[in-house]
Write a protein that holds these residues in place. Structure first.
Motif, PDB file in Angstrom:
ATOM      1  N   LEU A 257       0.833  -1.213   0.000  1.00  0.00           N
ATOM      2  CA  LEU A 257       0.000   0.000   0.000  1.00  0.00           C
ATOM      3  C   LEU A 257       0.865   1.259   0.000  1.00  0.00           C
ATOM      4  CD1 LEU A 257      -2.779  -1.065   2.533  1.00  0.00           C
ATOM      5  CD2 LEU A 257      -3.017  -0.808   0.055  1.00  0.00           C
ATOM      6  N   ALA A 258       1.975   1.202   0.734  1.00  0.00           N
ATOM      7  CA  ALA A 258       2.865   2.364   0.772  1.00  0.00           C
ATOM      8  C   ALA A 258       3.504   2.611  -0.592  1.00  0.00           C
ATOM      9  CB  ALA A 258       3.948   2.153   1.831  1.00  0.00           C
ATOM     10  N   PHE A 259       4.006   1.554  -1.226  1.00  0.00           N
ATOM     11  CA  PHE A 259       4.592   1.706  -2.559  1.00  0.00           C
ATOM     12  C   PHE A 259       3.563   2.244  -3.556  1.00  0.00           C
ATOM     13  CE2 PHE A 259       8.082  -1.303  -1.400  1.00  0.00           C
ATOM     14  CZ  PHE A 259       9.120  -0.494  -1.801  1.00  0.00           C
ATOM     15  N   THR A 260       2.302   1.897  -3.353  1.00  0.00           N
ATOM     16  CA  THR A 260       1.261   2.300  -4.294  1.00  0.00           C
ATOM     17  C   THR A 260       0.777   3.724  -4.055  1.00  0.00           C
ATOM     18  OG1 THR A 260       0.515   0.007  -4.488  1.00  0.00           O
ATOM     19  CG2 THR A 260      -1.025   1.710  -5.198  1.00  0.00           C
ATOM     20  N   PHE A 261       0.384   4.033  -2.823  1.00  0.00           N
ATOM     21  CA  PHE A 261      -0.319   5.288  -2.565  1.00  0.00           C
ATOM     22  C   PHE A 261       0.563   6.425  -2.081  1.00  0.00           C
ATOM     23  CE2 PHE A 261      -3.787   2.128  -2.230  1.00  0.00           C
ATOM     24  CZ  PHE A 261      -4.612   2.647  -3.206  1.00  0.00           C
ATOM     25  N   LEU A 262       1.816   6.134  -1.683  1.00  0.00           N
ATOM     26  CA  LEU A 262       2.711   7.224  -1.299  1.00  0.00           C
ATOM     27  C   LEU A 262       3.432   7.824  -2.500  1.00  0.00           C
ATOM     28  CD1 LEU A 262       4.406   6.120   2.053  1.00  0.00           C
ATOM     29  CD2 LEU A 262       2.743   7.945   1.692  1.00  0.00           C
ATOM     30  N   ASN A 263       3.308   7.172  -3.643  1.00  0.00           N
ATOM     31  CA  ASN A 263       3.973   7.663  -4.850  1.00  0.00           C
ATOM     32  C   ASN A 263       3.107   8.734  -5.519  1.00  0.00           C
ATOM     33  OD1 ASN A 263       5.356   8.082  -7.213  1.00  0.00           O
ATOM     34  ND2 ASN A 263       4.970   6.043  -8.054  1.00  0.00           N
ATOM     35  N   PRO A 264       3.531  10.000  -5.475  1.00  0.00           N
ATOM     36  CA  PRO A 264       2.696  11.048  -6.088  1.00  0.00           C
ATOM     37  C   PRO A 264       2.525  10.893  -7.588  1.00  0.00           C
ATOM     38  CG  PRO A 264       4.852  11.927  -5.468  1.00  0.00           C
ATOM     39  CD  PRO A 264       4.766  10.552  -4.888  1.00  0.00           C
ATOM     40  N   HIS A 265       3.485  10.226  -8.243  1.00  0.00           N
ATOM     41  CA  HIS A 265       3.394  10.066  -9.691  1.00  0.00           C
ATOM     42  C   HIS A 265       2.282   9.117 -10.107  1.00  0.00           C
ATOM     43  CE1 HIS A 265       6.946  12.450 -10.577  1.00  0.00           C
ATOM     44  NE2 HIS A 265       7.564  11.825  -9.596  1.00  0.00           N
ATOM     45  N   VAL A 266       1.874   8.228  -9.196  1.00  0.00           N
ATOM     46  CA  VAL A 266       0.796   7.313  -9.563  1.00  0.00           C
ATOM     47  C   VAL A 266      -0.509   8.078  -9.779  1.00  0.00           C
ATOM     48  CG1 VAL A 266      -0.055   6.742  -7.227  1.00  0.00           C
ATOM     49  CG2 VAL A 266      -0.204   5.059  -9.045  1.00  0.00           C
ATOM     50  N   TYR A 267      -0.697   9.155  -9.024  1.00  0.00           N
ATOM     51  CA  TYR A 267      -1.899   9.969  -9.193  1.00  0.00           C
ATOM     52  C   TYR A 267      -1.828  10.775 -10.484  1.00  0.00           C
ATOM     53  CZ  TYR A 267      -2.475   8.749  -4.295  1.00  0.00           C
ATOM     54  OH  TYR A 267      -2.588   8.044  -3.126  1.00  0.00           O
ATOM     55  N   LEU A 268      -0.633  11.273 -10.791  1.00  0.00           N
ATOM     56  CA  LEU A 268      -0.472  12.040 -12.027  1.00  0.00           C
ATOM     57  C   LEU A 268      -0.645  11.144 -13.254  1.00  0.00           C
ATOM     58  CD1 LEU A 268       2.594  14.258 -11.041  1.00  0.00           C
ATOM     59  CD2 LEU A 268       0.205  14.940 -11.149  1.00  0.00           C
ATOM     60  N   ASP A 269      -0.116   9.921 -13.166  1.00  0.00           N
ATOM     61  CA  ASP A 269      -0.196   9.006 -14.321  1.00  0.00           C
ATOM     62  C   ASP A 269      -1.596   8.457 -14.520  1.00  0.00           C
ATOM     63  OD1 ASP A 269       2.452   9.412 -14.830  1.00  0.00           O
ATOM     64  OD2 ASP A 269       3.140   7.537 -13.939  1.00  0.00           O
ATOM     65  N   THR A 270      -2.169   7.903 -13.451  1.00  0.00           N
ATOM     66  CA  THR A 270      -3.457   7.217 -13.600  1.00  0.00           C
ATOM     67  C   THR A 270      -4.636   8.181 -13.633  1.00  0.00           C
ATOM     68  OG1 THR A 270      -3.588   6.892 -11.201  1.00  0.00           O
ATOM     69  CG2 THR A 270      -2.620   5.113 -12.501  1.00  0.00           C
ATOM     70  N   MET A 271      -4.673   9.106 -12.674  1.00  0.00           N
ATOM     71  CA  MET A 271      -5.859   9.956 -12.550  1.00  0.00           C
ATOM     72  C   MET A 271      -5.815  11.156 -13.490  1.00  0.00           C
ATOM     73  SD  MET A 271      -6.552   9.838  -8.436  1.00  0.00           S
ATOM     74  CE  MET A 271      -8.263  10.319  -8.602  1.00  0.00           C
ATOM     75  N   VAL A 272      -4.674  11.829 -13.530  1.00  0.00           N
ATOM     76  CA  VAL A 272      -4.601  13.061 -14.325  1.00  0.00           C
ATOM     77  C   VAL A 272      -4.348  12.748 -15.797  1.00  0.00           C
ATOM     78  CG1 VAL A 272      -3.387  15.240 -14.664  1.00  0.00           C
ATOM     79  CG2 VAL A 272      -3.840  14.413 -12.344  1.00  0.00           C
ATOM     80  N   LEU A 273      -3.271  11.999 -16.085  1.00  0.00           N
ATOM     81  CA  LEU A 273      -2.892  11.777 -17.482  1.00  0.00           C
ATOM     82  C   LEU A 273      -3.874  10.854 -18.200  1.00  0.00           C
ATOM     83  CD1 LEU A 273      -0.991  12.378 -19.718  1.00  0.00           C
ATOM     84  CD2 LEU A 273       0.555  10.609 -18.891  1.00  0.00           C
ATOM     85  N   LEU A 274      -4.143   9.675 -17.645  1.00  0.00           N
ATOM     86  CA  LEU A 274      -5.081   8.770 -18.301  1.00  0.00           C
ATOM     87  C   LEU A 274      -6.489   9.345 -18.318  1.00  0.00           C
ATOM     88  CD1 LEU A 274      -3.929   5.240 -17.090  1.00  0.00           C
ATOM     89  CD2 LEU A 274      -3.699   6.224 -19.367  1.00  0.00           C
ATOM     90  N   GLY A 275      -6.843  10.067 -17.248  1.00  0.00           N
ATOM     91  CA  GLY A 275      -8.148  10.733 -17.242  1.00  0.00           C
ATOM     92  C   GLY A 275      -8.262  11.758 -18.350  1.00  0.00           C
ATOM     93  N   SER A 276      -7.180  12.497 -18.583  1.00  0.00           N
ATOM     94  CA  SER A 276      -7.180  13.497 -19.656  1.00  0.00           C
ATOM     95  C   SER A 276      -7.218  12.841 -21.035  1.00  0.00           C
ATOM     96  CB  SER A 276      -5.934  14.379 -19.547  1.00  0.00           C
ATOM     97  OG  SER A 276      -5.910  15.063 -18.309  1.00  0.00           O
ATOM     98  N   LEU A 277      -6.488  11.735 -21.193  1.00  0.00           N
ATOM     99  CA  LEU A 277      -6.474  11.047 -22.479  1.00  0.00           C
ATOM    100  C   LEU A 277      -7.827  10.441 -22.837  1.00  0.00           C
ATOM    101  CD1 LEU A 277      -3.015   9.198 -22.270  1.00  0.00           C
ATOM    102  CD2 LEU A 277      -3.605  11.156 -23.718  1.00  0.00           C
ATOM    103  N   SER A 278      -8.644  10.175 -21.819  1.00  0.00           N
ATOM    104  CA  SER A 278      -9.962   9.589 -22.077  1.00  0.00           C
ATOM    105  C   SER A 278     -11.010  10.631 -22.452  1.00  0.00           C
ATOM    106  CB  SER A 278     -10.443   8.824 -20.840  1.00  0.00           C
ATOM    107  OG  SER A 278     -10.819   9.717 -19.800  1.00  0.00           O
ATOM    108  N   MET A 279     -10.722  11.892 -22.193  1.00  0.00           N
ATOM    109  CA  MET A 279     -11.732  12.948 -22.377  1.00  0.00           C
ATOM    110  C   MET A 279     -12.202  13.133 -23.824  1.00  0.00           C
ATOM    111  SD  MET A 279     -10.480  15.844 -19.645  1.00  0.00           S
ATOM    112  CE  MET A 279     -11.738  16.988 -20.196  1.00  0.00           C
ATOM    113  N   PRO A 280     -11.348  12.965 -24.842  1.00  0.00           N
ATOM    114  CA  PRO A 280     -11.842  13.163 -26.219  1.00  0.00           C
ATOM    115  C   PRO A 280     -12.891  12.142 -26.659  1.00  0.00           C
ATOM    116  CG  PRO A 280      -9.451  13.324 -26.148  1.00  0.00           C
ATOM    117  CD  PRO A 280      -9.887  12.792 -24.829  1.00  0.00           C
ATOM    118  N   TYR A 281     -13.002  11.036 -25.932  1.00  0.00           N
ATOM    119  CA  TYR A 281     -13.952  10.000 -26.341  1.00  0.00           C
ATOM    120  C   TYR A 281     -15.303  10.241 -25.676  1.00  0.00           C
ATOM    121  CZ  TYR A 281      -9.637   7.750 -27.776  1.00  0.00           C
ATOM    122  OH  TYR A 281      -8.430   7.496 -28.362  1.00  0.00           O
ATOM    123  N   PRO A 282     -16.375  10.276 -26.455  1.00  0.00           N
ATOM    124  CA  PRO A 282     -17.691  10.589 -25.886  1.00  0.00           C
ATOM    125  C   PRO A 282     -18.358   9.377 -25.250  1.00  0.00           C
ATOM    126  CG  PRO A 282     -17.873  10.285 -28.258  1.00  0.00           C
ATOM    127  CD  PRO A 282     -16.418  10.136 -27.922  1.00  0.00           C
TER     128      PRO A 282
END
Length: 204
Positions: free
Chosen positions: A117-142
């Motif tokens: 859990l620490a390796f997963t949730f203490l890494n700030p980049h996991v939020y940028l990669d999964t939530m921000v970047l992948l979330g942004s890449l999904s936005m063009p699709y309706p």
């Protein structure tokens, strides 16, 4: 169209997840030790799936607009990586790596869960990669195509952690020698400390 978008999501997710990281190094070592592999793989994949779905649902915007949270995670992760690197140095020096199979004690299971859990949730980049970047890449699709993208990205995470955790056994002939474990732990220590330094020196 659904499957082509899902394939795009799969490739996008794989490109981010497969990159070498502290979490992947931890999963690899657990796979080599054959200790709680299913538990570790399940936690890592489930965490990624939750974060990816959250990013597609729009929660990633909150993470992007709240840099204070990422800074707290950044310092917490740096401390954790420094500690884990030191533990790897101790293992490398003592040569305590082994291929002894078994699930171990209940205490050991709890410890591994907490570390995962620490390796997963203490890494700030996991939020940028999964939530921000992948979330942004999904936005063009309706509509439902956006969730097709998310499904593909989630599948990539599941496939990767299954392959990493259970595929590690293919390397077991190499790790029947204690010297191989010393080299692995020395590399893990260097890698953890390098990531710690990057977290502290490089802005998010």
């Amino acid at each position: 169209m659904f499957f082509s978008v899902a394939a795009t999501g799969f490739l996008s997710g794989a490109g981010l997840i497969i990159a070498i990281g502290s979490q992947n190094a931890f999963v690899l070592r657990q796979g080599l030790e054959r200790r709680h592999v299913g538990l570790v793989v399940g936690i890592c994949a489930l965490a990624d799936i939750v974060l990816i779905l959250g990013g597609v649902a729009g929660i990633g915007t909150l993470v992007h607009e709240w840099p204070g949270l990422l800074q707290v995670l950044r310092w917490g992760a740096a401390v954790f990586l420094a500690w884990y690197g030191w533990r790897a140095v101790q293992r490398a020096w003592a040569g305590t790596g082994s291929l002894l199979a078994g699930q171990g004690s209940e205490r050991n299971r709890r410890r591994i869960v907490l570390m995962c859990l620490a390796f997963t949730f203490l890494n700030p980049h996991v939020y940028l990669d999964t939530m921000v970047l992948l979330g942004s890449l999904s936005m063009p699709y309706p509509g439902h195509l956006q969730w097709a993208f998310a499904l593909g990205a989630c599948a990539a995470s599941l496939c990767w952690f299954l392959a990493l955790g259970y595929g590690a056994r293919l390397l077991q002939p190499v790790f029947r020698q204690s010297f191989a474990w010393r080299v692995l732990d020395a590399c893990i220590a260097f890698f953890m400390w390098a990531l710690c330094a990057l977290l502290l020196l490089r802005p998010l």
